[in-house]
Design a protein around this motif. Structure first.
Motif, PDB file in Angstrom:
ATOM      1  N   TRP A 246     -28.504 -13.151  46.392  1.00  0.00           N
ATOM      2  CA  TRP A 246     -29.356 -11.975  46.265  1.00  0.00           C
ATOM      3  C   TRP A 246     -30.090 -11.972  44.934  1.00  0.00           C
ATOM      4  O   TRP A 246     -29.804 -12.773  44.047  1.00  0.00           O
ATOM      5  N   ASP A 249     -35.751  -7.390  42.550  1.00  0.00           N
ATOM      6  CA  ASP A 249     -37.148  -7.665  42.220  1.00  0.00           C
ATOM      7  C   ASP A 249     -37.475  -7.096  40.833  1.00  0.00           C
ATOM      8  O   ASP A 249     -37.424  -5.882  40.631  1.00  0.00           O
ATOM      9  N   HIS A 255     -35.906  -2.562  44.535  1.00  0.00           N
ATOM     10  CA  HIS A 255     -35.944  -3.435  45.713  1.00  0.00           C
ATOM     11  C   HIS A 255     -34.912  -4.558  45.557  1.00  0.00           C
ATOM     12  O   HIS A 255     -35.004  -5.370  44.632  1.00  0.00           O
ATOM     13  N   TYR A 257     -33.291  -7.871  47.282  1.00  0.00           N
ATOM     14  CA  TYR A 257     -33.504  -8.918  48.283  1.00  0.00           C
ATOM     15  C   TYR A 257     -32.178  -9.634  48.517  1.00  0.00           C
ATOM     16  O   TYR A 257     -31.525 -10.077  47.568  1.00  0.00           O
ATOM     17  N   LEU A 273     -33.911 -13.447  55.361  1.00  0.00           N
ATOM     18  CA  LEU A 273     -34.071 -12.637  54.160  1.00  0.00           C
ATOM     19  C   LEU A 273     -34.283 -11.193  54.570  1.00  0.00           C
ATOM     20  O   LEU A 273     -35.075 -10.899  55.478  1.00  0.00           O
ATOM     21  N   ARG A 275     -34.451  -6.935  52.900  1.00  0.00           N
ATOM     22  CA  ARG A 275     -34.714  -6.148  51.694  1.00  0.00           C
ATOM     23  C   ARG A 275     -34.126  -4.753  51.863  1.00  0.00           C
ATOM     24  O   ARG A 275     -34.175  -4.167  52.945  1.00  0.00           O
ATOM     25  N   GLY A 338     -41.283 -13.407  50.308  1.00  0.00           N
ATOM     26  CA  GLY A 338     -40.373 -13.388  51.438  1.00  0.00           C
ATOM     27  C   GLY A 338     -40.986 -13.010  52.754  1.00  0.00           C
ATOM     28  O   GLY A 338     -40.266 -12.948  53.765  1.00  0.00           O
TER      29      GLY A 338
END
Length: 536
Positions: A246, A249, A255, A257, A273, A275, A338
């Motif tokens: 992981w 961002d 955020h 990911y 992937l 979010r 992504g």
């Protein structure tokens, strides 16, 4: 593969070789002891001598040059760096949990002798939390395993007892032992500071349970009985397996990911992937990293156990384990944060280290600038600064001949250097891996992994350390002429070999700043020479 970082008994050297230009045009040459002393504005803990600038003892040192006249001309300067730094000279191995001592007895009354499959979360400058699994074997399909928490108040130098808080009191909700198989845990620190903990519910195909802690891991409550990733194309969203890799961002710090996988899902394997914008309470599908494909097709692109990392410029790198018989190590890149990923690339020849059939498996990858990789990071994660580090296991042919390993890349995965084995040479029958890598504030790297006997019936949780020598370099500017550096310039870490890069200058006054640090005995980092000149 091996670069100068692997040389033993050498002193760190930074050098730059570019053509000299006239004064006031962004040029600086420091090659002799006299030049170093003439250019010094302030120094401490570092010695200027015939070999340049050297940190001769443990601790920290710095050197700051005099202000240089930028002549008001904006442009870029070229810096080429030649350096040597032995990060692996003083590797250590330590047993954190000894499986043979059977420190935990399961809810069924059977003592556990298998410990590992670990992941670490950094809470602050001192406190680390680790999640791990205990059981009776590599994976115990009879359900006789448990999830545990360890805590450290000194960045992993010492770990407490199983399921005890930093002050020694019991951790509420731990161990998690409900009579089912859980495999490895995934431990993540969310943007709010919450910790979430993921593990299999019962098996490969039953989805992921998620726990949450609002108090840094002292109390755990169930968050999801089964995680559901919304919008997965071609597969059920509630059967995804978490516990993988992981990042947060840096441009949108709420955020998260996260990589998920399917394995043995209707004889298929694949990685995706997702979010989360609400601290991991919900997840939304973004794209397939490696497509859901047949496990029987050797070249069909089936993947599992994905590693992901942000590398700047809205780009994500992923390293994937082969899901069709352990024949490959895969890699792919997303340049649109992504939304899509490029076709899988076979990178086994890049990472085999000269071992025929060698593979890099169960990877986790980290930018040196990631604040969840090192607390108090001075490098710019949003700009993708720093080396890309990789942790995992190095395997011959995918079987139980494997060792815990680190790789590194200075071009965001276009090429990889290593492997550096953390537990001696390869020998048949070694079962190890499924760990994590973090960096202490003093520059020491800390890796954790399980290490099992030949029949994988007893496993210790081991910790490996290396590094502790560091050199940071930056060009600072003084646009308003107040004699103080402006805040816009950033540090660059120097690693080894030859590095060449350009730095923009506004035309204001500028100067060089250097930080050196060394932990332990032996020669510390040193700067032999610097040449800076306008780029051509």
């Amino acid at each position: 593969m091996r670069n100068s970082n692997g040389l033993r008994g050498v002193v760190f050297v930074l050098a730059a070789a570019v053509a000299a230009c006239g004064p006031g045009s962004g040029t600086l040459i420091l090659e002799s002891e006299e030049q170093w002393k003439d250019a010094a504005g302030a120094t401490g803990g570092a010695v200027m001598g015939p070999e340049g600038l050297v940190l001769e003892t443990d601790g920290e040192g710095h050197w700051t040059g005099d202000w240089q006249d930028g002549s008001g001309e904006a442009g870029t300067v070229q810096v080429t760096v030649r350096s040597r730094l032995d990060l692996f000279r003083d590797k250590t191995i330590e047993v954190v949990v000894d499986g043979s001592e059977e420190p935990y007895t399961g809810s069924d009354g059977v003592p556990h002798d298998w410990y590992g499959r670990s992941m670490i979360a950094i809470l602050d400058e001192n406190r680390w939390v680790m999640a791990l699994r205990s059981g009776l074997n590599h994976i115990d399909w009879k359900g006789q395993d448990a999830i545990h928490i360890l805590t450290s108040s000194d960045e992993g130098r010492n770990w407490g007892e199983l399921d005890r808080w930093f002050d020694g009191t019991p951790i509420s909700g731990m161990p998690f032992d409900d009579g089912y198989t859980h495999s490895e845990p995934g431990l993540y620190r969310m943007p709010s500071g919450d910790l979430i903990l993921q593990f299999w519910r019962t098996s490969y195909s039953s989805g992921t349970r998620q726990l949450r802690s609002h108090d840094g891991g002292k109390t755990w409550i169930q968050d999801h009985d089964r995680i559901h990733v919304k919008g997965v194309t071609g597969a059920p969203g509630d059967l995804v397996l978490g516990t993988e890799d992981w990042f947060v961002d840096p441009e949108n710090p709420t955020h998260v990911y996260m990589a998920f996988q399917y394995f043995h899902h209707e004889a298929q394997a694949g990685t995706l992937l997702a979010r989360s914008t609400d601290d991991g309470r919900s997840y939304e599908f973004l794209s397939w990293i490696g497509p859901l494909a047949s496990e029987k097709e050797p070249h069909g692109g089936a993947t599992f156990e994905p590693a992901i990392e942000y590398v700047g410029n809205r780009t994500i790198v992923a390293v994937l384990r082969d899901g069709a018989g352990n024949r490959h190590t895969w890699q792919t890149v997303s340049t649109d944060m992504g939304a899509t990923f490029a076709p899988l690339e076979e990178i086994s020849p890049k990472v085999d280290g000269g071992v025929e059939g060698g593979l890099w498996q169960r990877a986790r990858i980290y930018k040196a600038s990631n604040p969840r990789f090192q607390h108090g990071n001075v490098l710019d994660y949003g700009a993708g600064e720093g080396r890309l580090w990789g942790m995992g296991l190095h395997s011959i042919g995918g079987g139980y001949t494997r060792k815990p390993v680190v790789y590194w890349s200075d071009d965001d995965g276009s090429t990889w250097q290593g492997p550096e084995l953390l537990h001696g040479p390869m020998r048949p029958g070694t079962d190890t891996g499924y760990g994590d890598l973090k960096r202490r504030m003093d520059g020491t790297f800390v890796a954790v992994a399980y290490y099992a006997t030949r029949d994988s019936k007893v496993s210790d949780l081991e910790q490996y350390t290396f590094g502790g020598r560091r050199a940071l370099f930056r060009l600072e500017e003084d646009a308003d002429g107040d004699g103080e550096a402006d805040g816009g310039s950033s540090w660059r870490e120097i690693h080894g070999g030859v590095e060449s890069y350009t730095v923009p200058l506004t035309g204001a006054r500028w100067r060089v700043s250097i930080r050196l640090s060394n932990i332990g005995d032996g020669p510390g980092p040193g700067i032999e020479s610097i040449r800076i000149a306008p780029s051509q």
